[in-house]
Structure formats: structure tokens, C-alpha cells
Write a protein that holds these residues in place. Structure first.
Motif, PDB file in Angstrom:
ATOM      1  N   GLU A 187       0.238   8.539  -1.393  1.00 19.35           N
ATOM      2  CA  GLU A 187      -0.012   7.593  -2.478  1.00 19.35           C
ATOM      3  C   GLU A 187       0.175   6.157  -1.963  1.00 19.35           C
ATOM      4  O   GLU A 187       1.192   5.836  -1.339  1.00 19.35           O
ATOM      5  CB  GLU A 187       0.934   7.868  -3.636  1.00 19.35           C
ATOM      6  CG  GLU A 187       0.885   6.861  -4.760  1.00 19.35           C
ATOM      7  CD  GLU A 187      -0.477   6.825  -5.439  1.00 19.35           C
ATOM      8  OE1 GLU A 187      -1.031   5.717  -5.550  1.00 19.35           O
ATOM      9  OE2 GLU A 187      -0.969   7.892  -5.836  1.00 19.35           O
ATOM     10  N   LYS A 188      -0.817   5.287  -2.192  1.00 15.38           N
ATOM     11  CA  LYS A 188      -0.744   3.912  -1.690  1.00 15.38           C
ATOM     12  C   LYS A 188       0.412   3.130  -2.324  1.00 15.38           C
ATOM     13  O   LYS A 188       1.031   2.306  -1.676  1.00 15.38           O
ATOM     14  CB  LYS A 188      -2.081   3.195  -1.934  1.00 15.38           C
ATOM     15  CG  LYS A 188      -3.226   3.745  -1.096  1.00 15.38           C
ATOM     16  CD  LYS A 188      -4.503   2.955  -1.329  1.00 15.38           C
ATOM     17  CE  LYS A 188      -5.628   3.511  -0.451  1.00 15.38           C
ATOM     18  NZ  LYS A 188      -6.894   2.759  -0.650  1.00 15.38           N
ATOM     19  N   ASP A 189       0.653   3.401  -3.594  1.00 15.46           N
ATOM     20  CA  ASP A 189       1.774   2.762  -4.280  1.00 15.46           C
ATOM     21  C   ASP A 189       3.065   3.475  -3.879  1.00 15.46           C
ATOM     22  O   ASP A 189       3.286   4.634  -4.231  1.00 15.46           O
ATOM     23  CB  ASP A 189       1.577   2.837  -5.787  1.00 15.46           C
ATOM     24  CG  ASP A 189       2.634   2.052  -6.562  1.00 15.46           C
ATOM     25  OD1 ASP A 189       3.638   1.640  -5.938  1.00 15.46           O
ATOM     26  OD2 ASP A 189       2.458   1.867  -7.776  1.00 15.46           O
ATOM     27  N   LYS A 190       3.925   2.795  -3.131  1.00 17.46           N
ATOM     28  CA  LYS A 190       5.149   3.420  -2.624  1.00 17.46           C
ATOM     29  C   LYS A 190       6.025   3.962  -3.741  1.00 17.46           C
ATOM     30  O   LYS A 190       6.730   4.960  -3.557  1.00 17.46           O
ATOM     31  CB  LYS A 190       5.941   2.419  -1.785  1.00 17.46           C
ATOM     32  CG  LYS A 190       5.275   2.053  -0.463  1.00 17.46           C
ATOM     33  CD  LYS A 190       6.171   1.130   0.345  1.00 17.46           C
ATOM     34  CE  LYS A 190       5.533   0.804   1.691  1.00 17.46           C
ATOM     35  NZ  LYS A 190       6.394  -0.078   2.501  1.00 17.46           N
ATOM     36  N   LYS A 191       5.992   3.324  -4.908  1.00 10.55           N
ATOM     37  CA  LYS A 191       6.840   3.769  -6.013  1.00 10.55           C
ATOM     38  C   LYS A 191       6.398   5.121  -6.559  1.00 10.55           C
ATOM     39  O   LYS A 191       7.172   5.824  -7.193  1.00 10.55           O
ATOM     40  CB  LYS A 191       6.821   2.724  -7.128  1.00 10.55           C
ATOM     41  CG  LYS A 191       7.451   1.390  -6.722  1.00 10.55           C
ATOM     42  CD  LYS A 191       7.413   0.397  -7.870  1.00 10.55           C
ATOM     43  CE  LYS A 191       8.041  -0.930  -7.456  1.00 10.55           C
ATOM     44  NZ  LYS A 191       7.996  -1.927  -8.554  1.00 10.55           N
ATOM     45  N   LYS A 192       5.128   5.495  -6.310  1.00 15.78           N
ATOM     46  CA  LYS A 192       4.597   6.760  -6.822  1.00 15.78           C
ATOM     47  C   LYS A 192       4.689   7.885  -5.799  1.00 15.78           C
ATOM     48  O   LYS A 192       4.395   9.031  -6.132  1.00 15.78           O
ATOM     49  CB  LYS A 192       3.145   6.577  -7.262  1.00 15.78           C
ATOM     50  CG  LYS A 192       2.976   5.626  -8.446  1.00 15.78           C
ATOM     51  CD  LYS A 192       1.509   5.527  -8.846  1.00 15.78           C
ATOM     52  CE  LYS A 192       1.331   4.582 -10.023  1.00 15.78           C
ATOM     53  NZ  LYS A 192      -0.097   4.467 -10.402  1.00 15.78           N
TER      54      LYS A 192
END
Length: 328
Positions: free
Chosen positions: A23-28
Motif C-alpha cells: 500500500e502506497k499510504d504507509k498508514k494503511k
């Protein structure tokens, strides 16, 4: 998904491939940072764009390997006996034997996830035909971790074979050919002969490619490691512990000022090696299969997570046949 299963990244569900790791969004992203004692080199933020391009090329390669994709898609881990029995979950009751079998498959799923979390190799044992090898392809398929890097073991296999190959003979032939073609009194005295770019004669093996620095782990399948020479498991210990190895031919060049060299990966892609050292950022998911034909050294076993694939029962065999031949 209930709270008990929230920690599972790999669920054994072939119908639901996902990007939980990439996932590109690290938080996800679902894969947490490694334990302190399993942290290797830090991935530079400046290389993120280049790494995304690298994985896009791997995705394109994975799509072309239709047989591997099909193998990962068709493999399954039993999660619901009611569907196989042809009954609704309300009317079909699991007997004690079914429940134990279901628990055995759940242990396989948990072992895969534990290996991801702990950054440890997974040693998978079991009878021939139980799905040990196909498990690696199922993981790569569900987690979208690009083509599986396969290292098939024989009695003559050495660690060097898996790390890289250096074609010194081809380099010698190119040097001799270039010297014959070189004109006297050349006007380009500072032009470097092509054969001195040693990187073009080096190709990383599947193991070496798995440890190339990246944000995300590759899936490395070491198939039938019990067929190896007695020394190979011990030779793997330092690599599994340190997550790095050197290429001596490139180390010597780096001392002469040639810090970066481009080599070919096992996937056929160009990889830049800095100062002759390959060090992973994300430890690969290493799946080692064994038919139980030999024992392994205690030091090797201590560094691995271990799981035994259950023997398929009648319900499993029905599902396997259906996945390959469809309803017809």
C-alpha cells in the motif's frame, strides 16, 4: 474479518488478492516494522520513486507468468468444510476429525504471518503432494508480491549458485576480441574498454535477487532443501542472520573508485550494486520446503519457523479437483 484475525496479512483466501504490504499510504500498510533485532539497512526516501518503478516492472513480469499466477490462484487452504460438503453451514456439523484438520490449516496460515512479522525463514515440511511448494505461489499471488524467486536444490547445489554467477570466461573472450580489434595509435586513449565493466558479466541468482534493497519483501522459494549437501543449511545461517552478502569481484572494483556497478537480476532486470555489497531493507519471505528425508542442524532450525502441511482429506481432494477441472 473478526478481531481475532485482524493481525493476519495472509489469509489463505485465493479470491481476495490485496495490497496490504505494498500500500502506497504507509498508514494503511498492515505489515508493521520489524523487531529491533531483525532490522537491516534503512531504505532511503530518495529511492522510493525508483523502487516503485522496479516493482511495476516486476508486476508486468508476474502477469506474463500465467502458469505461476494460475498455481497461486488455484491453491487453497481449507477454511469452510460446509461448502465442500454441499450443505449449508447451519445444517452441516463438523465432526471432531474435521475440526482438528481445520486447526491444522489455521496453523499454516498463522505460521506464514508469523514469518512475515518476525522476518524469519519458514521451513515447510509434509508429504509429497500436500501443497508445500504451491504455498509460496499462493502467498505471492494473494499479497501481490511479484514473481516467486525459485531456487531448486540438488545434491550439488552451493550457496554461491543461489547468490550470483560470474562469467569470467565470457569476459576473457571479450577482452581478447577487443584487443584484436583495437586500432593502434587510437585517438581515444582514455576510453575504458567495455570488458572492464565487470557488472555485465555478473547475474544475481534467486537468493541474491531476494536480498536486493527494496521497501517490500520478495517471496523466495528454496525447494526441497533436504536434498542439499550437508553444509548448505549452515552456509545459509549468516545470510539469514545478517541479511547481506558481498560480491568480491565488485568489492575489488569499489576500492579502485568504481563504487557502483550494474548487474542483472534473476528476473532479467538491471540492478545497481553499491561497493560490491547487497544488503536487504525488507527481509524476504523465505519459504523452504522439505520432504523430511534428512535432519537439519540445530542452529539452522533455531533460525526458522517450522510448520507441517496437513495431508489432504476427502473434502480437500474434491476441492482440488474442482479448482483444476471446474464444475464440468
Amino acid at each position: 474479518m473478526n478481531d481475532m484475525n485482524d493481525w493476519r496479512i495472509f489469509e489463505g483466501n485465493r479470491q481476495n488478492p490485496h495490497n496490504a504490504i505494498r500500500e502506497k499510504d504507509k498508514k494503511k500498510r498492515k505489515l508493521p516494522d520489524p523487531p529491533r533485532w531483525r532490522r537491516f539497512s534503512t531504505f532511503s526516501e530518495e529511492l522510493i520513486g525508483k523502487d516503485q518503478e522496479y516493482w511495476q516492472k516486476l508486476d508486468d513480469l508476474a502477469k506474463k507468468r500465467e502458469r505461476d499466477q494460475e498455481r497461486g490462484r488455484k491453491f487453497f487452504i481449507r477454511s469452510n468444510y460446509a461448502k465442500t460438503a454441499g450443505s449449508s453451514s447451519a445444517s452441516y456439523q463438523l465432526n471432531e476429525e474435521d475440526e482438528e484438520h481445520l486447526k491444522d490449516y489455521a496453523k499454516v496460515i498463522d505460521a506464514v504471518n508469523a514469518a512475515l512479522y518476525l522476518r524469519r525463514p519458514l521451513l515447510v515440511t509434509g508429504r509429497p503432494g500436500s501443497g508445500k511448494t504451491s504455498l509460496a505461489y499462493a502467498i505471492a499471488y494473494q499479497l501481490k508480491l511479484a514473481p516467486v524467486l525459485l531456487w531448486s536444490i540438488t545434491a550439488r547445489t552451493t550457496l554461491q549458485d543461489g547468490l550470483y554467477q560470474y562469467d569470467a570466461i565470457a569476459r576473457l573472450q571479450d577482452a581478447q576480441l577487443q584487443e584484436k580489434e583495437q586500432k593502434p595509435n587510437t585517438n581515444e586513449p582514455n576510453k575504458k574498454p567495455a570488458y572492464k565493466d565487470i557488472g555485465q558479466y555478473i547475474r544475481l541468482g534467486p537468493v541474491g535477487t531476494a536480498f536486493v534493497p527494496s521497501q517490500y519483501p520478495r517471496v523466495l522459494l528454496i525447494d526441497e532443501i533436504d536434498k542439499s549437501d550437508i553444509n548448505l543449511p549452515n552456509d545459509l545461517l549468516n545470510l539469514f542472520e545478517e541479511g547481506e552478502f558481498n560480491i568480491p569481484e565488485l568489492v575489488r572494483l569499489s576500492r579502485q573508485g568504481n563504487k557502483n556497478q550494474t548487474v542483472e537480476s534473476a528476473d532479467g532486470l538491471d540492478i545497481t550494486i553499491n561497493e560490491g555489497k547487497v544488503q536487504c531493507c525488507a527481509f524476504p519471505l523465505v519459504i523452504m520446503t522439505s520432504n523430511g528425508e534428512r535432519d537439519f542442524p540445530p542452529a539452522f532450525l533455531r533460525r526458522c519457523l517450522r510448520i507441517r502441511m496437513p495431508d489432504p482429506d476427502e473434502n480437500d481432494l474434491r476441492e482440488i479437483v474442482k479448482s483444476h477441472l471446474d464444475d464440468e
